[in-house]
Scaffold this motif. Structure first.
Motif, PDB file in Angstrom:
ATOM      1  N   ILE A 197       0.870  -1.174   0.000  1.00 53.05           N
ATOM      2  CA  ILE A 197       0.000   0.000   0.000  1.00 53.05           C
ATOM      3  C   ILE A 197       0.908   1.225   0.000  1.00 53.05           C
ATOM      4  CG2 ILE A 197      -1.869   1.232   1.144  1.00 53.05           C
ATOM      5  CD1 ILE A 197      -2.589  -1.381   2.579  1.00 53.05           C
ATOM      6  N   SER A 198       0.806   2.017  -1.035  1.00 57.86           N
ATOM      7  CA  SER A 198       1.611   3.239  -1.148  1.00 57.86           C
ATOM      8  C   SER A 198       0.798   4.440  -0.696  1.00 57.86           C
ATOM      9  CB  SER A 198       2.057   3.441  -2.594  1.00 57.86           C
ATOM     10  OG  SER A 198       2.773   2.323  -3.067  1.00 57.86           O
ATOM     11  N   ASP A 199       1.507   5.461  -0.205  1.00 59.19           N
ATOM     12  CA  ASP A 199       0.824   6.686   0.201  1.00 59.19           C
ATOM     13  C   ASP A 199      -0.365   6.365   1.114  1.00 59.19           C
ATOM     14  OD1 ASP A 199      -1.077   9.293  -1.479  1.00 59.19           O
ATOM     15  OD2 ASP A 199       0.127   9.381   0.349  1.00 59.19           O
ATOM     16  N   SER A 200      -0.093   5.666   2.207  1.00 58.20           N
ATOM     17  CA  SER A 200      -1.156   5.188   3.099  1.00 58.20           C
ATOM     18  C   SER A 200      -2.062   6.334   3.554  1.00 58.20           C
ATOM     19  CB  SER A 200      -0.538   4.519   4.323  1.00 58.20           C
ATOM     20  OG  SER A 200       0.190   3.373   3.945  1.00 58.20           O
ATOM     21  N   GLN A 201      -3.336   6.034   3.596  1.00 61.28           N
ATOM     22  CA  GLN A 201      -4.332   7.006   4.021  1.00 61.28           C
ATOM     23  C   GLN A 201      -5.063   6.486   5.253  1.00 61.28           C
ATOM     24  OE1 GLN A 201      -6.777   7.714   0.552  1.00 61.28           O
ATOM     25  NE2 GLN A 201      -5.044   8.456  -0.643  1.00 61.28           N
ATOM     26  N   LEU A 202      -5.645   7.415   6.007  1.00 62.57           N
ATOM     27  CA  LEU A 202      -6.363   7.016   7.225  1.00 62.57           C
ATOM     28  C   LEU A 202      -7.455   6.003   6.909  1.00 62.57           C
ATOM     29  CD1 LEU A 202      -6.621  10.466   9.064  1.00 62.57           C
ATOM     30  CD2 LEU A 202      -4.993   8.607   9.482  1.00 62.57           C
ATOM     31  N   GLY A 203      -8.053   6.130   5.746  1.00 63.48           N
ATOM     32  CA  GLY A 203      -9.119   5.212   5.357  1.00 63.48           C
ATOM     33  C   GLY A 203      -8.642   3.807   5.037  1.00 63.48           C
ATOM     34  N   ASP A 204      -7.337   3.620   4.987  1.00 60.56           N
ATOM     35  CA  ASP A 204      -6.803   2.278   4.738  1.00 60.56           C
ATOM     36  C   ASP A 204      -6.797   1.424   6.008  1.00 60.56           C
ATOM     37  OD1 ASP A 204      -4.228   3.600   2.507  1.00 60.56           O
ATOM     38  OD2 ASP A 204      -6.295   2.961   2.073  1.00 60.56           O
ATOM     39  N   ALA A 205      -7.016   2.051   7.141  1.00 60.49           N
ATOM     40  CA  ALA A 205      -7.018   1.308   8.401  1.00 60.49           C
ATOM     41  C   ALA A 205      -8.153   0.286   8.386  1.00 60.49           C
ATOM     42  CB  ALA A 205      -7.186   2.259   9.574  1.00 60.49           C
ATOM     43  N   ALA A 206      -7.807  -0.969   8.586  1.00 58.77           N
ATOM     44  CA  ALA A 206      -8.793  -2.054   8.501  1.00 58.77           C
ATOM     45  C   ALA A 206      -8.097  -3.377   8.764  1.00 58.77           C
ATOM     46  CB  ALA A 206      -9.431  -2.094   7.109  1.00 58.77           C
ATOM     47  N   MET A 207      -8.889  -4.443   8.760  1.00 59.46           N
ATOM     48  CA  MET A 207      -8.341  -5.799   8.715  1.00 59.46           C
ATOM     49  C   MET A 207      -8.138  -6.147   7.247  1.00 59.46           C
ATOM     50  SD  MET A 207      -7.939  -7.322  11.674  1.00 59.46           S
ATOM     51  CE  MET A 207      -7.910  -9.048  11.198  1.00 59.46           C
ATOM     52  N   TYR A 208      -7.031  -6.787   6.948  1.00 58.55           N
ATOM     53  CA  TYR A 208      -6.749  -7.217   5.584  1.00 58.55           C
ATOM     54  C   TYR A 208      -6.621  -8.736   5.553  1.00 58.55           C
ATOM     55  CZ  TYR A 208      -6.105  -2.443   4.056  1.00 58.55           C
ATOM     56  OH  TYR A 208      -6.327  -1.117   3.737  1.00 58.55           O
ATOM     57  N   PHE A 209      -7.334  -9.324   4.617  1.00 58.33           N
ATOM     58  CA  PHE A 209      -7.333 -10.776   4.484  1.00 58.33           C
ATOM     59  C   PHE A 209      -6.814 -11.183   3.115  1.00 58.33           C
ATOM     60  CE2 PHE A 209      -9.602 -12.032   8.275  1.00 58.33           C
ATOM     61  CZ  PHE A 209     -10.338 -10.905   8.607  1.00 58.33           C
ATOM     62  N   CYS A 210      -5.939 -12.148   3.136  1.00 61.03           N
ATOM     63  CA  CYS A 210      -5.451 -12.772   1.924  1.00 61.03           C
ATOM     64  C   CYS A 210      -6.311 -14.021   1.677  1.00 61.03           C
ATOM     65  CB  CYS A 210      -3.981 -13.147   2.130  1.00 61.03           C
ATOM     66  SG  CYS A 210      -3.169 -13.941   0.746  1.00 61.03           S
ATOM     67  N   ALA A 211      -6.628 -14.301   0.420  1.00 59.53           N
ATOM     68  CA  ALA A 211      -7.502 -15.448   0.135  1.00 59.53           C
ATOM     69  C   ALA A 211      -7.081 -16.151  -1.149  1.00 59.53           C
ATOM     70  CB  ALA A 211      -8.957 -14.986   0.032  1.00 59.53           C
ATOM     71  N   TYR A 212      -7.416 -17.434  -1.194  1.00 56.35           N
ATOM     72  CA  TYR A 212      -7.045 -18.316  -2.315  1.00 56.35           C
ATOM     73  C   TYR A 212      -8.286 -18.979  -2.870  1.00 56.35           C
ATOM     74  CZ  TYR A 212      -4.956 -22.560  -4.414  1.00 56.35           C
ATOM     75  OH  TYR A 212      -4.584 -23.578  -5.254  1.00 56.35           O
ATOM     76  N   ARG A 213      -8.316 -19.098  -4.189  1.00 59.73           N
ATOM     77  CA  ARG A 213      -9.390 -19.879  -4.815  1.00 59.73           C
ATOM     78  C   ARG A 213      -8.786 -20.799  -5.867  1.00 59.73           C
ATOM     79  NH1 ARG A 213     -13.498 -16.282  -6.837  1.00 59.73           N
ATOM     80  NH2 ARG A 213     -14.895 -16.927  -5.178  1.00 59.73           N
ATOM     81  N   SER A 214      -9.204 -22.029  -5.875  1.00 56.95           N
ATOM     82  CA  SER A 214      -8.730 -22.981  -6.880  1.00 56.95           C
ATOM     83  C   SER A 214      -9.220 -22.584  -8.268  1.00 56.95           C
ATOM     84  CB  SER A 214      -9.248 -24.392  -6.557  1.00 56.95           C
ATOM     85  OG  SER A 214      -8.731 -24.839  -5.336  1.00 56.95           O
ATOM     86  N   TYR A 215      -8.426 -22.913  -9.262  1.00 50.97           N
ATOM     87  CA  TYR A 215      -8.832 -22.639 -10.641  1.00 50.97           C
ATOM     88  C   TYR A 215      -9.715 -23.754 -11.166  1.00 50.97           C
ATOM     89  CZ  TYR A 215      -8.293 -21.408 -15.586  1.00 50.97           C
ATOM     90  OH  TYR A 215      -8.532 -21.054 -16.886  1.00 50.97           O
TER      91      TYR A 215
END
Lengths: 119, 114
Positions: A79-97
């Protein structure tokens, strides 16, 4: 079965600075999709960015970009140039093809990482 | 509607009671998913509906959990004889049909079992 690991439960960044969130995954599949979702306090999961594993080019969406290392099974979010609105939980996710018979196109999530943005 | 909606937003119930959680997906989306998010955890897949195909129920944690999707649209997740460990946020999502298409999530229902 596929697994997704987010090893850092929390991170903080100064406003306008750059931060990188890490994610690793385990799979025996060669083709798949990877996603980063953001969950603010409102609980609404919002797609940030996605990547197709067969594409070598890293995905970018405005201030968000990924570093996809297929051999290392790593999918980090920058995340570049972080903004106050970026504050959150971030989840990484995977889906099979490829979907096995009787299976589904479900997402497999990591446990998430809480990002704090300091003014 | 413009997005996925869920009701109720919050539900408090007593141990042993049955609860029903509702999800209205985005119009035209054929795939519908239910996930559970326990405190401090990621999202855990529960069940998946795709068109008229048999649902993938592989994520349901026990036979107290069931879900249906009527007319290919609205879905109801039912938890019978609730237990305290069922307390969580239940999230519904819909998509055009998975793959590269991302899932659009609802705001969730926070279930508290006393």
């Amino acid at each position: 079965a596929q697994t997704v690991t987010q090893s850092q439960p929390e991170m903080s960044v100064q406003e306008a600075e750059t931060v990188t969130l890490s994610c690793t995954y385990d799979t025996s599949e060669s083709d798949y999709y990877l996603f980063w979702y953001k969950q603010p306090p409102s609980r609404q999961m919002i797609l940030v960015i996605r990547q197709e594993a067969y594409k070598q080019q890293n995905a970018t969406e405005n201030r968000f970009s990924v570093n996809f290392q297929k051999a290392a099974k790593s999918f980090s979010l920058k995340i570049s140039d972080s903004q106050l609105g970026d504050a959150a939980m971030y989840f990484c996710a995977y889906r099979s093809y490829y979907i096995t018979q009787g299976g589904s196109e479900k997402l497999v999530f990591g446990k998430g990482m809480k990002l704090t943005v300091n003014p | 509607g413009a997005g996925v909606s869920q009701s109720p937003s919050n539900k408090v119930t007593e141990k042993g009671k049955d609860v029903e959680l509702r999800c209205d997906p985005i119009s035209g989306h054929t795939a519908l998913y239910w996930y559970r998010q326990s405190l401090g955890q990621g999202l855990e897949f529960l069940i998946y509906f795709q068109g008229n195909s048999a649902p993938d129920k592989s994520g349901l944690p026990s036979d107290r959990f069931s879900a249906e999707r009527t007319g290919g649209s609205v879905s109801t997740l039912t938890i019978q004889r609730t237990q305290q460990e069922d307390s969580a946020v239940y999230l519904c999502a819909s998509s055009s049909s998975g793959g590269y298409n991302s899932e659009f999530f609802g705001p969730g229902t926070r279930l508290t079992v006393l």
